[in-house]
Structure formats: C-alpha cells, structure tokens
Design a protein around this motif. Sequence first.
Motif, PDB file in Angstrom:
ATOM      1  N   LYS A  43       0.841  -1.194   0.000  1.00 23.73           N
ATOM      2  CA  LYS A  43       0.000   0.000   0.000  1.00 23.73           C
ATOM      3  C   LYS A  43       0.871   1.236   0.000  1.00 23.73           C
ATOM      4  O   LYS A  43       1.908   1.290   0.647  1.00 23.73           O
ATOM      5  CB  LYS A  43      -0.901   0.020   1.240  1.00 23.73           C
ATOM      6  CG  LYS A  43      -1.946  -1.050   1.225  1.00 23.73           C
ATOM      7  CD  LYS A  43      -2.823  -0.943   2.445  1.00 23.73           C
ATOM      8  CE  LYS A  43      -3.890  -2.016   2.433  1.00 23.73           C
ATOM      9  NZ  LYS A  43      -4.730  -1.937   3.615  1.00 23.73           N
ATOM     10  N   LYS A  44       0.426   2.226  -0.747  1.00 26.27           N
ATOM     11  CA  LYS A  44       1.148   3.489  -0.786  1.00 26.27           C
ATOM     12  C   LYS A  44       0.852   4.266   0.479  1.00 26.27           C
ATOM     13  O   LYS A  44      -0.284   4.379   0.902  1.00 26.27           O
ATOM     14  CB  LYS A  44       0.738   4.323  -1.999  1.00 26.27           C
ATOM     15  CG  LYS A  44       1.178   3.729  -3.307  1.00 26.27           C
ATOM     16  CD  LYS A  44       0.805   4.623  -4.446  1.00 26.27           C
ATOM     17  CE  LYS A  44       1.232   4.042  -5.771  1.00 26.27           C
ATOM     18  NZ  LYS A  44       0.876   4.913  -6.890  1.00 26.27           N
ATOM     19  N   GLN A  45       1.889   4.797   1.072  1.00 29.25           N
ATOM     20  CA  GLN A  45       1.713   5.585   2.280  1.00 29.25           C
ATOM     21  C   GLN A  45       1.832   7.051   1.919  1.00 29.25           C
ATOM     22  O   GLN A  45       2.747   7.442   1.201  1.00 29.25           O
ATOM     23  CB  GLN A  45       2.767   5.202   3.311  1.00 29.25           C
ATOM     24  CG  GLN A  45       2.668   3.741   3.691  1.00 29.25           C
ATOM     25  CD  GLN A  45       2.780   3.552   5.173  1.00 29.25           C
ATOM     26  OE1 GLN A  45       3.079   4.478   5.889  1.00 29.25           O
ATOM     27  NE2 GLN A  45       2.533   2.352   5.634  1.00 29.25           N
ATOM     28  N   VAL A  46       0.906   7.838   2.400  1.00 26.77           N
ATOM     29  CA  VAL A  46       0.914   9.272   2.150  1.00 26.77           C
ATOM     30  C   VAL A  46       1.608   9.945   3.314  1.00 26.77           C
ATOM     31  O   VAL A  46       1.221   9.769   4.470  1.00 26.77           O
ATOM     32  CB  VAL A  46      -0.525   9.813   2.002  1.00 26.77           C
ATOM     33  CG1 VAL A  46      -0.515  11.301   1.764  1.00 26.77           C
ATOM     34  CG2 VAL A  46      -1.237   9.082   0.881  1.00 26.77           C
ATOM     35  N   SER A  49       3.598  15.503   4.988  1.00 27.07           N
ATOM     36  CA  SER A  49       4.041  16.734   4.343  1.00 27.07           C
ATOM     37  C   SER A  49       3.302  16.972   3.032  1.00 27.07           C
ATOM     38  O   SER A  49       3.167  18.103   2.594  1.00 27.07           O
ATOM     39  CB  SER A  49       5.545  16.685   4.086  1.00 27.07           C
ATOM     40  OG  SER A  49       5.841  15.609   3.209  1.00 27.07           O
ATOM     41  N   LYS A  50       2.793  15.901   2.401  1.00 26.81           N
ATOM     42  CA  LYS A  50       2.083  16.055   1.136  1.00 26.81           C
ATOM     43  C   LYS A  50       0.605  16.377   1.332  1.00 26.81           C
ATOM     44  O   LYS A  50      -0.065  16.790   0.404  1.00 26.81           O
ATOM     45  CB  LYS A  50       2.215  14.788   0.297  1.00 26.81           C
ATOM     46  CG  LYS A  50       3.611  14.580  -0.218  1.00 26.81           C
ATOM     47  CD  LYS A  50       3.678  13.382  -1.106  1.00 26.81           C
ATOM     48  CE  LYS A  50       5.078  13.172  -1.644  1.00 26.81           C
ATOM     49  NZ  LYS A  50       5.168  12.003  -2.509  1.00 26.81           N
ATOM     50  N   ARG A  51       0.092  16.132   2.503  1.00 29.93           N
ATOM     51  CA  ARG A  51      -1.319  16.418   2.769  1.00 29.93           C
ATOM     52  C   ARG A  51      -1.535  17.914   2.833  1.00 29.93           C
ATOM     53  O   ARG A  51      -0.691  18.668   3.293  1.00 29.93           O
ATOM     54  CB  ARG A  51      -1.760  15.794   4.081  1.00 29.93           C
ATOM     55  CG  ARG A  51      -1.790  14.303   4.042  1.00 29.93           C
ATOM     56  CD  ARG A  51      -2.311  13.764   5.335  1.00 29.93           C
ATOM     57  NE  ARG A  51      -2.298  12.309   5.303  1.00 29.93           N
ATOM     58  CZ  ARG A  51      -2.481  11.554   6.339  1.00 29.93           C
ATOM     59  NH1 ARG A  51      -2.710  12.090   7.528  1.00 29.93           N
ATOM     60  NH2 ARG A  51      -2.446  10.250   6.240  1.00 29.93           N
ATOM     61  N   SER A  52      -2.681  18.333   2.351  1.00 29.67           N
ATOM     62  CA  SER A  52      -2.979  19.763   2.406  1.00 29.67           C
ATOM     63  C   SER A  52      -3.461  20.122   3.802  1.00 29.67           C
ATOM     64  O   SER A  52      -4.167  19.358   4.455  1.00 29.67           O
ATOM     65  CB  SER A  52      -4.053  20.119   1.382  1.00 29.67           C
ATOM     66  OG  SER A  52      -5.251  19.459   1.695  1.00 29.67           O
ATOM     67  N   LYS A  53      -3.037  21.256   4.249  1.00 32.16           N
ATOM     68  CA  LYS A  53      -3.443  21.727   5.566  1.00 32.16           C
ATOM     69  C   LYS A  53      -4.313  22.953   5.367  1.00 32.16           C
ATOM     70  O   LYS A  53      -3.941  23.889   4.671  1.00 32.16           O
ATOM     71  CB  LYS A  53      -2.216  22.072   6.409  1.00 32.16           C
ATOM     72  CG  LYS A  53      -1.345  20.870   6.681  1.00 32.16           C
ATOM     73  CD  LYS A  53      -0.127  21.246   7.469  1.00 32.16           C
ATOM     74  CE  LYS A  53       0.742  20.013   7.685  1.00 32.16           C
ATOM     75  NZ  LYS A  53       1.982  20.332   8.361  1.00 32.16           N
ATOM     76  N   GLU A  54      -5.489  22.925   5.969  1.00 29.55           N
ATOM     77  CA  GLU A  54      -6.414  24.036   5.836  1.00 29.55           C
ATOM     78  C   GLU A  54      -6.513  24.771   7.163  1.00 29.55           C
ATOM     79  O   GLU A  54      -6.556  24.159   8.225  1.00 29.55           O
ATOM     80  CB  GLU A  54      -7.786  23.534   5.417  1.00 29.55           C
ATOM     81  CG  GLU A  54      -7.779  22.915   4.037  1.00 29.55           C
ATOM     82  CD  GLU A  54      -9.153  22.437   3.617  1.00 29.55           C
ATOM     83  OE1 GLU A  54     -10.148  22.823   4.278  1.00 29.55           O
ATOM     84  OE2 GLU A  54      -9.224  21.683   2.661  1.00 29.55           O
ATOM     85  N   ILE A  55      -6.568  26.076   7.067  1.00 26.60           N
ATOM     86  CA  ILE A  55      -6.688  26.914   8.253  1.00 26.60           C
ATOM     87  C   ILE A  55      -7.958  27.734   8.107  1.00 26.60           C
ATOM     88  O   ILE A  55      -8.184  28.369   7.081  1.00 26.60           O
ATOM     89  CB  ILE A  55      -5.466  27.849   8.391  1.00 26.60           C
ATOM     90  CG1 ILE A  55      -4.194  27.026   8.517  1.00 26.60           C
ATOM     91  CG2 ILE A  55      -5.638  28.773   9.571  1.00 26.60           C
ATOM     92  CD1 ILE A  55      -2.932  27.847   8.483  1.00 26.60           C
ATOM     93  N   ALA A  56      -8.794  27.692   9.139  1.00 26.10           N
ATOM     94  CA  ALA A  56     -10.028  28.474   9.125  1.00 26.10           C
ATOM     95  C   ALA A  56      -9.707  29.892   9.585  1.00 26.10           C
ATOM     96  O   ALA A  56      -9.137  30.096  10.648  1.00 26.10           O
ATOM     97  CB  ALA A  56     -11.060  27.852  10.038  1.00 26.10           C
ATOM     98  N   VAL A  57     -10.056  30.856   8.754  1.00 28.52           N
ATOM     99  CA  VAL A  57      -9.814  32.255   9.078  1.00 28.52           C
ATOM    100  C   VAL A  57     -11.162  32.917   9.305  1.00 28.52           C
ATOM    101  O   VAL A  57     -12.039  32.861   8.449  1.00 28.52           O
ATOM    102  CB  VAL A  57      -9.062  32.967   7.935  1.00 28.52           C
ATOM    103  CG1 VAL A  57      -8.834  34.422   8.265  1.00 28.52           C
ATOM    104  CG2 VAL A  57      -7.758  32.263   7.641  1.00 28.52           C
ATOM    105  N   THR A  58     -11.327  33.513  10.475  1.00 26.11           N
ATOM    106  CA  THR A  58     -12.575  34.204  10.776  1.00 26.11           C
ATOM    107  C   THR A  58     -12.271  35.665  11.092  1.00 26.11           C
ATOM    108  O   THR A  58     -11.282  35.985  11.742  1.00 26.11           O
ATOM    109  CB  THR A  58     -13.289  33.570  11.978  1.00 26.11           C
ATOM    110  OG1 THR A  58     -12.408  33.567  13.082  1.00 26.11           O
ATOM    111  CG2 THR A  58     -13.716  32.152  11.682  1.00 26.11           C
ATOM    112  N   SER A  59     -13.146  36.485  10.603  1.00 21.42           N
ATOM    113  CA  SER A  59     -12.981  37.905  10.873  1.00 21.42           C
ATOM    114  C   SER A  59     -13.652  38.245  12.204  1.00 21.42           C
ATOM    115  O   SER A  59     -14.495  37.489  12.698  1.00 21.42           O
ATOM    116  CB  SER A  59     -13.614  38.721   9.740  1.00 21.42           C
ATOM    117  OG  SER A  59     -15.003  38.521   9.723  1.00 21.42           O
ATOM    118  N   PRO A  60     -13.295  39.370  12.802  1.00 20.83           N
ATOM    119  CA  PRO A  60     -13.931  39.766  14.071  1.00 20.83           C
ATOM    120  C   PRO A  60     -15.443  39.916  13.945  1.00 20.83           C
ATOM    121  O   PRO A  60     -16.178  39.637  14.897  1.00 20.83           O
ATOM    122  CB  PRO A  60     -13.280  41.104  14.397  1.00 20.83           C
ATOM    123  CG  PRO A  60     -11.990  41.110  13.649  1.00 20.83           C
ATOM    124  CD  PRO A  60     -12.217  40.265  12.441  1.00 20.83           C
TER     125      PRO A  60
END
Length: 87
Positions: A43-46, A49-60
Amino acid sequence: MEFCNKCGGVMIPEKRKTQVVLVCKNCGNTKKAVKQPRKTKPKKQVSTSKRSKEIAVTSPEEVKTREDEKLLLEELYKDSLEYFESS
C-alpha cells in the motif's frame, strides 16, 4: 501464469481426480501444478508533508455574529423550557 516447455503456449489448470495439473491447449503437454504465493502490491503511504493543511480564518465580525447567535439561541432555549414547564 506458466508457459509450455515444448511449444511456449499458455498452460491452463485442470483438475484430474484429486490433483491439479497444467495442460497446454496447443500441444497437450501436462505438468504438475505447484501452488505459488500471490504477489501483492504494498500500500502506498501518504506522508503528512504532502497532505494539504487548511486553516479556518474568521474575521472579528463573524465572531461577533456567532456570539450574538449563541446568545439568541440560549434565550430561545430558556423560553421554550419555560413554555413546556408551564403547560
């Protein structure tokens, strides 16, 4: 998959009495079948470092709106509890 030693044709498995033999469909040559382990692909291991990282940005403003909505929901909840208790 095995091939015939005489003609190079594909050997097809056939069950004869209690054993399985390989038979060449071109020339009829037979050979005792030997059970071979199946080859499986690893099996291929991911990597992380290749996974995308999402950051939630909220305004005041969004934070204030959420707090207002939370207060409104708390008031509605209290009102509904009072209504059900009184009836």
